[in-house]
Design a protein around this motif. Sequence first.
Motif, PDB file in Angstrom:
ATOM      1  N   ASP A  95      13.944  22.857 -77.249  1.00 44.65           N
ATOM      2  CA  ASP A  95      14.549  21.780 -78.036  1.00 44.65           C
ATOM      3  C   ASP A  95      13.983  20.425 -77.611  1.00 44.65           C
ATOM      4  OD1 ASP A  95      16.204  23.619 -79.339  1.00 44.65           O
ATOM      5  OD2 ASP A  95      17.792  23.406 -77.844  1.00 44.65           O
ATOM      6  N   VAL A  96      13.858  20.230 -76.299  1.00 48.01           N
ATOM      7  CA  VAL A  96      13.304  18.970 -75.782  1.00 48.01           C
ATOM      8  C   VAL A  96      11.875  18.799 -76.271  1.00 48.01           C
ATOM      9  CG1 VAL A  96      12.639  17.701 -73.697  1.00 48.01           C
ATOM     10  CG2 VAL A  96      14.801  18.961 -73.747  1.00 48.01           C
ATOM     11  N   ALA A  97      11.083  19.879 -76.210  1.00 52.33           N
ATOM     12  CA  ALA A  97       9.683  19.814 -76.649  1.00 52.33           C
ATOM     13  C   ALA A  97       9.585  19.437 -78.123  1.00 52.33           C
ATOM     14  CB  ALA A  97       9.004  21.169 -76.405  1.00 52.33           C
ATOM     15  N   GLU A  98      10.477  19.988 -78.959  1.00 50.45           N
ATOM     16  CA  GLU A  98      10.432  19.696 -80.392  1.00 50.45           C
ATOM     17  C   GLU A  98      10.775  18.234 -80.662  1.00 50.45           C
ATOM     18  OE1 GLU A  98      12.469  21.278 -84.551  1.00 50.45           O
ATOM     19  OE2 GLU A  98      12.557  22.511 -82.744  1.00 50.45           O
ATOM     20  N   VAL A  99      11.820  17.720 -79.989  1.00 50.24           N
ATOM     21  CA  VAL A  99      12.212  16.328 -80.204  1.00 50.24           C
ATOM     22  C   VAL A  99      11.132  15.371 -79.707  1.00 50.24           C
ATOM     23  CG1 VAL A  99      13.869  14.545 -79.502  1.00 50.24           C
ATOM     24  CG2 VAL A  99      14.684  16.802 -80.201  1.00 50.24           C
ATOM     25  N   ALA A 100      10.509  15.700 -78.572  1.00 54.13           N
ATOM     26  CA  ALA A 100       9.491  14.824 -77.993  1.00 54.13           C
ATOM     27  C   ALA A 100       8.141  14.964 -78.683  1.00 54.13           C
ATOM     28  CB  ALA A 100       9.335  15.121 -76.501  1.00 54.13           C
ATOM     29  N   GLY A 101       7.963  16.030 -79.466  1.00 49.64           N
ATOM     30  CA  GLY A 101       6.691  16.241 -80.140  1.00 49.64           C
ATOM     31  C   GLY A 101       5.577  16.662 -79.203  1.00 49.64           C
ATOM     32  N   VAL A 102       5.946  17.446 -78.179  1.00 51.61           N
ATOM     33  CA  VAL A 102       4.956  17.927 -77.209  1.00 51.61           C
ATOM     34  C   VAL A 102       5.152  19.431 -77.039  1.00 51.61           C
ATOM     35  CG1 VAL A 102       4.852  15.721 -75.998  1.00 51.61           C
ATOM     36  CG2 VAL A 102       6.474  17.469 -75.239  1.00 51.61           C
ATOM     37  N   SER A 103       4.293  20.028 -76.223  1.00 50.43           N
ATOM     38  CA  SER A 103       4.398  21.463 -75.987  1.00 50.43           C
ATOM     39  C   SER A 103       5.477  21.787 -74.959  1.00 50.43           C
ATOM     40  CB  SER A 103       3.058  22.014 -75.494  1.00 50.43           C
ATOM     41  OG  SER A 103       2.794  21.520 -74.188  1.00 50.43           O
ATOM     42  N   PHE A 104       5.905  23.038 -74.973  1.00 52.15           N
ATOM     43  CA  PHE A 104       6.865  23.531 -73.974  1.00 52.15           C
ATOM     44  C   PHE A 104       6.309  23.309 -72.567  1.00 52.15           C
ATOM     45  CE2 PHE A 104       8.232  26.914 -71.141  1.00 52.15           C
ATOM     46  CZ  PHE A 104       9.608  26.981 -71.340  1.00 52.15           C
ATOM     47  N   LYS A 105       5.003  23.572 -72.376  1.00 54.20           N
ATOM     48  CA  LYS A 105       4.366  23.433 -71.070  1.00 54.20           C
ATOM     49  C   LYS A 105       4.402  21.978 -70.595  1.00 54.20           C
ATOM     50  CE  LYS A 105       1.882  24.612 -67.484  1.00 54.20           C
ATOM     51  NZ  LYS A 105       2.522  25.313 -66.349  1.00 54.20           N
ATOM     52  N   ASN A 150       5.973  20.481 -67.206  1.00 51.96           N
ATOM     53  CA  ASN A 150       5.214  19.677 -66.249  1.00 51.96           C
ATOM     54  C   ASN A 150       5.938  18.378 -65.906  1.00 51.96           C
ATOM     55  OD1 ASN A 150       3.153  21.534 -66.067  1.00 51.96           O
ATOM     56  ND2 ASN A 150       1.842  20.515 -67.586  1.00 51.96           N
ATOM     57  N   VAL A 151       6.522  17.737 -66.916  1.00 51.59           N
ATOM     58  CA  VAL A 151       7.238  16.482 -66.682  1.00 51.59           C
ATOM     59  C   VAL A 151       8.433  16.715 -65.771  1.00 51.59           C
ATOM     60  CG1 VAL A 151       8.674  14.709 -67.758  1.00 51.59           C
ATOM     61  CG2 VAL A 151       6.504  15.373 -68.815  1.00 51.59           C
ATOM     62  N   LEU A 152       9.230  17.749 -66.054  1.00 52.32           N
ATOM     63  CA  LEU A 152      10.447  17.991 -65.285  1.00 52.32           C
ATOM     64  C   LEU A 152      10.149  18.489 -63.875  1.00 52.32           C
ATOM     65  CD1 LEU A 152      12.789  19.559 -67.995  1.00 52.32           C
ATOM     66  CD2 LEU A 152      12.684  17.205 -67.188  1.00 52.32           C
ATOM     67  N   ASN A 153       8.936  18.992 -63.668  1.00 51.49           N
ATOM     68  CA  ASN A 153       8.547  19.430 -62.328  1.00 51.49           C
ATOM     69  C   ASN A 153       7.650  18.409 -61.630  1.00 51.49           C
ATOM     70  OD1 ASN A 153       9.565  22.310 -61.751  1.00 51.49           O
ATOM     71  ND2 ASN A 153       8.814  22.444 -63.870  1.00 51.49           N
ATOM     72  N   GLU A 155       7.566   9.325 -70.545  1.00 46.93           N
ATOM     73  CA  GLU A 155       8.664   8.531 -71.096  1.00 46.93           C
ATOM     74  C   GLU A 155       9.230   9.178 -72.356  1.00 46.93           C
ATOM     75  OE1 GLU A 155       7.205   4.607 -71.743  1.00 46.93           O
ATOM     76  OE2 GLU A 155       6.829   4.221 -69.606  1.00 46.93           O
ATOM     77  N   ARG A 156       8.353   9.737 -73.206  1.00 45.30           N
ATOM     78  CA  ARG A 156       8.809  10.367 -74.446  1.00 45.30           C
ATOM     79  C   ARG A 156       9.650  11.611 -74.147  1.00 45.30           C
ATOM     80  NH1 ARG A 156       4.162  10.521 -76.615  1.00 45.30           N
ATOM     81  NH2 ARG A 156       3.708  12.729 -76.942  1.00 45.30           N
ATOM     82  N   ALA A 165      13.750  12.257 -74.782  1.00 46.40           N
ATOM     83  CA  ALA A 165      14.299  13.422 -75.477  1.00 46.40           C
ATOM     84  C   ALA A 165      15.332  14.132 -74.624  1.00 46.40           C
ATOM     85  CB  ALA A 165      13.162  14.380 -75.853  1.00 46.40           C
ATOM     86  N   VAL A 166      15.071  14.225 -73.318  1.00 42.40           N
ATOM     87  CA  VAL A 166      16.039  14.823 -72.395  1.00 42.40           C
ATOM     88  C   VAL A 166      17.364  14.078 -72.456  1.00 42.40           C
ATOM     89  CG1 VAL A 166      16.571  15.113 -69.939  1.00 42.40           C
ATOM     90  CG2 VAL A 166      14.345  15.831 -70.817  1.00 42.40           C
ATOM     91  N   GLU A 167      17.282  12.745 -72.437  1.00 46.39           N
ATOM     92  CA  GLU A 167      18.498  11.919 -72.476  1.00 46.39           C
ATOM     93  C   GLU A 167      19.211  12.058 -73.825  1.00 46.39           C
ATOM     94  OE1 GLU A 167      21.458   9.386 -71.245  1.00 46.39           O
ATOM     95  OE2 GLU A 167      19.865  10.384 -70.078  1.00 46.39           O
ATOM     96  N   GLN A 168      18.436  12.057 -74.905  1.00 50.16           N
ATOM     97  CA  GLN A 168      19.026  12.163 -76.247  1.00 50.16           C
ATOM     98  C   GLN A 168      19.788  13.476 -76.432  1.00 50.16           C
ATOM     99  OE1 GLN A 168      16.222  11.700 -79.507  1.00 50.16           O
ATOM    100  NE2 GLN A 168      17.465  13.011 -80.840  1.00 50.16           N
ATOM    101  N   LEU A 169      19.205  14.556 -75.931  1.00 46.73           N
ATOM    102  CA  LEU A 169      19.814  15.875 -76.104  1.00 46.73           C
ATOM    103  C   LEU A 169      20.854  16.194 -75.046  1.00 46.73           C
ATOM    104  CD1 LEU A 169      16.566  17.886 -76.955  1.00 46.73           C
ATOM    105  CD2 LEU A 169      18.365  17.216 -78.552  1.00 46.73           C
ATOM    106  N   GLY A 170      20.830  15.439 -73.964  1.00 53.42           N
ATOM    107  CA  GLY A 170      21.745  15.776 -72.864  1.00 53.42           C
ATOM    108  C   GLY A 170      21.322  17.039 -72.149  1.00 53.42           C
ATOM    109  N   TYR A 171      19.999  17.290 -72.104  1.00 49.69           N
ATOM    110  CA  TYR A 171      19.502  18.501 -71.446  1.00 49.69           C
ATOM    111  C   TYR A 171      19.698  18.407 -69.945  1.00 49.69           C
ATOM    112  CZ  TYR A 171      16.266  21.895 -69.483  1.00 49.69           C
ATOM    113  OH  TYR A 171      15.725  22.916 -68.762  1.00 49.69           O
TER     114      TYR A 171
END
Length: 345
Positions: A15-25, A29-32, A43-44, A48-54
């Motif tokens: 879900d985060v990847a779709e909102v941010a317009g990037v790949s799952f990978k 990478n960002v979260l790790n 930043e993007r 998305a993480v903040e918007q979704l509350g992930y």
Amino acid sequence: MSATRGAGPAPTLRDVAEVAGVSFKTVSNVLNDHPQVRASTRERVMAAVEQLGYRPNLAARNLRRGRSGVIGLAVPELGQAFFAQLADVVIRTAKEQGLVVLVEQTGGDRERELEVLRSPRLSLTDGLLLAPLGLTAQDAGDLEPGVPLVVLGEPLFGAGVDHVTMRHEDAARAATQHLLSLGRRRVLLLGAHAGEVGSVAALRHAGYASALAGAGAPLDPALVVPVETWDRPSGARAMAQALDAGVRMDAVFAMNDDLALGALRTLQERGRSVPRDVALVGFDDVADGRFAYPSLTTVQPGIREVARLAVGFLQERVEHAASMPSVGRVVAPDFRLVVRESTGA
């Protein structure tokens, strides 16, 4: 996609990847904290993480990394205000990094401190923050901690162990100089430990002596009062004994706030006005000092920075063990003299 915080099932990485317009990978990478991610992409993704509350599954992440997400903290005694405050700040700092802290009390006893360092329970943690009182440099030389270790105190260990300490001597000198600047000439030192070298007590004693020598004030042995345990009852008793012995003083530098608060009680009981008759300075800036009457002038030793550095150093040792330098770091945050009513503020 229009997922929002608190609506529907818990958001996923996809879900985060779709909102941010990037790949799952890329999200992974960002979260790790992968270093080769562009700042704009990071930043993007975080937006998305903040918007979704992930919220990441920290347990699963730590399991994949071979870590527990738990660190240990061994302190002498939570009944002493400074160590309770230190534990609180460490726990809050660690929580911000997604870490849980297991706290152990050693009583400042050498055998208990050795036991903590040798305990099989260390394997339950990723690393240990240790505030030792009883350990010696020889003890440290004979030990090989089984997990990354950061010492909250003076340098004891050699290679691969970081130490976060305080500017004990400089701060004690500044506290004593403050009393001398008020025109006080007979400054009593409360809390000395005879014969110690390189310890916290020895360093603070040296700062006190240096300030007196610099001002040409008397270095009277009667003004150096030993106190083995730095707590309030001991401070009250030691001050009573000094007064009973007829020691003349117009100021007191207590080696910690607990000693100072105990001394304050005795001075008031004996009819000595603080600060008119005796000006008083402590060390540590514990919360109770702000609410004492009179409020306590003290040294604020940078405890929040101590916690931030210690937790950060430990994380680096845990996450980058193979690439970390073998030489341990020794750092000491800056301090601040907080002037309050006990010296006439």
